[in-house]
Design a protein around this motif. Structure first.
Motif, PDB file in Angstrom:
ATOM      1  N   ASP A   1      43.372  42.507  34.888  1.00 43.65           N
ATOM      2  CA  ASP A   1      42.525  43.360  34.047  1.00 43.65           C
ATOM      3  C   ASP A   1      42.015  42.612  32.822  1.00 43.65           C
ATOM      4  OD1 ASP A   1      42.873  45.470  35.794  1.00 43.65           O
ATOM      5  OD2 ASP A   1      44.362  46.506  34.547  1.00 43.65           O
TER       6      ASP A   1
ATOM      7  N   ARG B   1      54.392  42.596  39.682  1.00 40.80           N
ATOM      8  CA  ARG B   1      53.173  43.310  40.086  1.00 40.80           C
ATOM      9  C   ARG B   1      52.460  43.888  38.875  1.00 40.80           C
ATOM     10  NH1 ARG B   1      56.400  44.838  44.410  1.00 40.80           N
ATOM     11  NH2 ARG B   1      56.919  46.804  43.406  1.00 40.80           N
ATOM     12  N   GLN B   2      53.218  44.472  37.959  1.00 39.68           N
ATOM     13  CA  GLN B   2      52.621  45.045  36.759  1.00 39.68           C
ATOM     14  C   GLN B   2      52.019  43.951  35.881  1.00 39.68           C
ATOM     15  OE1 GLN B   2      52.062  48.230  36.066  1.00 39.68           O
ATOM     16  NE2 GLN B   2      51.021  47.616  34.202  1.00 39.68           N
TER      17      GLN B   2
ATOM     18  N   SER C   1      48.822  42.772  37.435  1.00 40.77           N
ATOM     19  CA  SER C   1      47.778  43.775  37.214  1.00 40.77           C
ATOM     20  C   SER C   1      47.195  43.656  35.807  1.00 40.77           C
ATOM     21  CB  SER C   1      48.344  45.179  37.441  1.00 40.77           C
ATOM     22  OG  SER C   1      47.353  46.141  37.205  1.00 40.77           O
ATOM     23  N   CYS C   2      48.054  43.508  34.820  1.00 42.15           N
ATOM     24  CA  CYS C   2      47.597  43.340  33.436  1.00 42.15           C
ATOM     25  C   CYS C   2      46.818  42.039  33.268  1.00 42.15           C
ATOM     26  CB  CYS C   2      48.777  43.368  32.466  1.00 42.15           C
ATOM     27  SG  CYS C   2      49.545  44.973  32.314  1.00 42.15           S
TER      28      CYS C   2
END
Length: 114
Positions: free
Chosen positions: A12, A4-5, A8-9
């Motif tokens: 972005d 998930r992280q 997200s990165c």
């Protein structure tokens, strides 16, 4: 949690790259449409879209066109262009992390369906 992280990165960085590319190409208005419709839809709501985590409300093409002073067909065309380029950018980001180019689609699908 790691996936998930990482997603997200990746999202972005892909959004930032899309914006930079479009501005460099003189297509800042394309990104403004992308932002107004998908990233910061504003107060006007036009339709509900089902997602994995629930429903979200998106503005209509007409309301985005009115807010940005564009034609509705321009909004439709700009979004189509941005979505296609955004997908390419996402795939390029995933491609940098997999061993085989054929794994890109599977990896992206797995990340987005988490």
């Amino acid at each position: 949690a790691f996936d998930r992280q990482w997603l997200s990165c990746l999202l972005d960085a892909s959004i930032a790259r899309l914006e930079a590319e479009l501005r460099k190409e003189g297509k800042a208005s394309y990104f403004e449409v992308f932002r107004a419709y998908l990233l910061e839809p504003g107060p006007e709501r036009g339709m509900s879209v089902a997602t994995r985590t629930g429903e979200i409300e998106l503005p209509t093409y007409g309301s985005v066109a009115k807010r940005l002073g564009l034609g509705e067909s321009d909004v439709r065309n700009y979004l189509s262009f941005c979505r296609a380029r955004f997908r390419e950018i996402l795939k390029e980001g995933v491609r940098e992390t997999v061993d085989h180019p054929g794994d890109v689609e599977d990896e992206l699908r797995a990340l987005l369906n988490e």
